[in-house]
Design a protein around this motif. Structure first.
Motif, short mmCIF file in Angstrom:
data_model
loop_
_atom_site.label_atom_id
_atom_site.label_comp_id
_atom_site.label_asym_id
_atom_site.label_seq_id
_atom_site.Cartn_x
_atom_site.Cartn_y
_atom_site.Cartn_z
N CYS A 305 0.89 -0.99 0.04
CA CYS A 305 0.08 0.02 -0.06
C CYS A 305 0.76 1.41 0.07
O CYS A 305 1.79 1.47 0.86
CB CYS A 305 -1.01 0.25 1.19
N ASN A 308 0.47 3.21 3.48
CA ASN A 308 0.78 2.16 4.69
C ASN A 308 1.59 0.81 4.55
O ASN A 308 0.87 -0.06 4.07
CB ASN A 308 -0.19 2.01 5.70
N HIS A 311 0.37 -2.56 4.97
CA HIS A 311 -0.90 -3.13 3.97
C HIS A 311 -0.22 -3.85 2.93
O HIS A 311 0.06 -3.29 1.77
CB HIS A 311 -1.90 -2.12 3.43
N SER A 315 -4.50 -4.90 -0.77
CA SER A 315 -5.45 -3.88 -0.66
C SER A 315 -5.69 -2.68 -1.34
O SER A 315 -6.86 -2.07 -1.34
CB SER A 315 -5.48 -3.75 0.91
N CYS A 330 -7.48 2.02 -0.68
CA CYS A 330 -7.15 0.79 0.01
C CYS A 330 -8.43 0.43 0.87
O CYS A 330 -8.95 1.05 1.52
CB CYS A 330 -5.69 1.43 0.74
N HIS A 332 -8.21 -1.12 3.71
CA HIS A 332 -8.08 -0.96 4.92
C HIS A 332 -8.80 0.25 5.80
O HIS A 332 -8.55 1.42 5.18
CB HIS A 332 -6.42 -0.97 5.57
N CYS A 335 -6.94 3.81 5.95
CA CYS A 335 -6.34 4.17 4.70
C CYS A 335 -8.14 4.90 4.02
O CYS A 335 -7.89 5.39 2.95
CB CYS A 335 -5.87 3.20 3.50
ZN LIG Z 1 -3.60 0.76 3.02
#
Ligand SMILES: [Zn+2]
Length: 384
Positions: A305, A308, A311, A315, A330, A332, A335
């Motif tokens: 990601c 982040n 991740h 994702s 993303c 998550h 995010c």
């Molecule tokens: Zn993410």
């Protein structure tokens, strides 16, 4: 009096299988940890629950046998709980329990739970046909996981009484990243194996998930010839259990649907066909996988990601519809709010900073000697 032995067998149903309960508890529970046993819908006792430490496995098995047949189902937390919960009901079952285990009270994650449930009205047991269909699906899924590289030693197949359970041994902390990974793995399996007859439950990813205790009776609705109560049992258990690697779980998670986003998170930007997303990704060396067709357009997935680095389950994505608009994001929760605008700013700002800070405008008209000196200074700076 003459009793037809076959008829008698139908009338007398064991309410539990003590040895199977003991085997199930030994398999599911880490030897040194505390677990909750919970029986739902117990006649005149509501929810019955208790906590059992490592030294009280015998009491745990006795407790399960005691309530089996009187409860709709007897369950154990799939993951160990924090030891302080023991004080709620020390090595015994309590009736009309108010407090049961929450997701934050789980010590670690030890199993990836896959629940194959026959599609039927709520509150009734499955027919033999439905029951068999669920077991067949779980076997098919087990084969699929083996083909992805999962070891036989990581997988346990069980009959839940109404459907089938496939468990994969894992070793993960109880945190958001692990929850998202487990959820994606379940989504991946559900997407591939759910159909009109058998559904894979997508909600089993929570850390405090409870699981049917093998050897206990599944008693949804009344016991009828068509829809009988059955004992849950282990079907296939490896001799030695080994956890699946996180890499393997991530690989499985990649197959989770990438665009099942809440509408708010897929914000389509722009209407012009003219923006060449592929060229932009190449120009900024954006680390995405090669594009796949998606709803008439194309989608690129980030192995890591961009917002982040934790991740890493595929994702994050960027996609472009055939008619031009672009969306990125993303899956998550952390995010949320990241989209195409943010992705573009991330890469264009980075390149602008390089161009303006490292290569000022005057450099273009400076003498070759000055330019060389400047480049050397930049190199030294970057190496430090
Ligand atoms: Zn993410």
């Amino acid at each position: 009096m003459n009793i037809d032995p076959e008829e008698q067998e139908c009338e007398v149903e064991p309410l539990y299988d003590f040895d199977e309960i003991a085997r199930g508890i030994r398999l599911l529970c880490a030897p040194t940890q505390v677990y909750e046993i919970r029986a739902l819908g117990v006649y005149r006792a509501g929810t019955v629950s208790g906590y059992f430490d490592a030294d009280s496995r015998k009491a745990m098995v006795d407790g399960c046998a005691d309530v089996s047949g009187e409860a709709e189902g007897v369950y154990v937390t799939l993951n160990p709980v924090i030891p302080s919960l023991l004080a709620r009901a020390v090595n015994r079952l309590r009736e009309f329990t108010k407090h049961t285990t929450g997701d934050a009270e789980i010590a670690e994650r030890r199993w990836l739970p896959l629940d194959f449930d026959p599609v039927r009205p709520a509150g009734i047991s499955s027919t033999d046909g439905e029951h068999e269909a669920a077991l067949a699906k779980a076997r098919e899924c087990r084969k699929h996981l083996l083909s992805l590289g999962f070891a036989k030693q990581s997988l346990v197949l069980a009959d839940s009484g109404n459907g089938a359970h496939l468990l994969c041994r894992i070793e993960l902390p109880n945190d958001d990243v692990a929850r998202d990974l487990v959820k994606s793995c379940i989504d991946a399996v559900a997407t591939k194996f759910s159909d009109e007859v058998v559904k894979v439950d997508r909600t089993t990813y929570n850390a405090a998930r409870i699981w049917k205790v093998p050897g206990t009776l599944a008693c949804k609705g009344d016991h009828t010839d068509d829809r009988p109560h059955r004992l849950a049992r282990l079907v296939s258990v490896p001799k030695k259990i080994e956890p699946a690697s996180v890499d393997l779980l991530r690989e499985l998670a990649q197959f989770a649907p990438q665009v099942a986003l809440p509408a708010s998170r897929a914000i389509w930007t722009g209407t012009a066909k003219s923006f060449d997303l592929e060229a932009w990704l190449a120009a900024h060396e954006v680390p995405v996988s090669s594009p796949k067709p998606k709803d008439g357009g194309r989608i690129w997935v980030f192995p890591v990601c961009p917002w982040n680095p934790q991740h890493t389950n595929g994702s994050a994505f960027v996609m472009q519809r055939a008619d031009g608009p672009i969306a990125a994001g993303c899956h998550h929760n952390g995010c949320q709010g990241k989209g195409w605008r943010e992705l573009r700013a991330l890469y264009e700002r980075t390149s602008q900073v390089d161009a303006s800070a490292a290569r000022p405008a005057w450099l273009a008209t400076a003498s070759p000697a000055i330019r060389k000196k400047f480049e050397e200074a930049i190199r030294t700076q970057n190496n430090n």
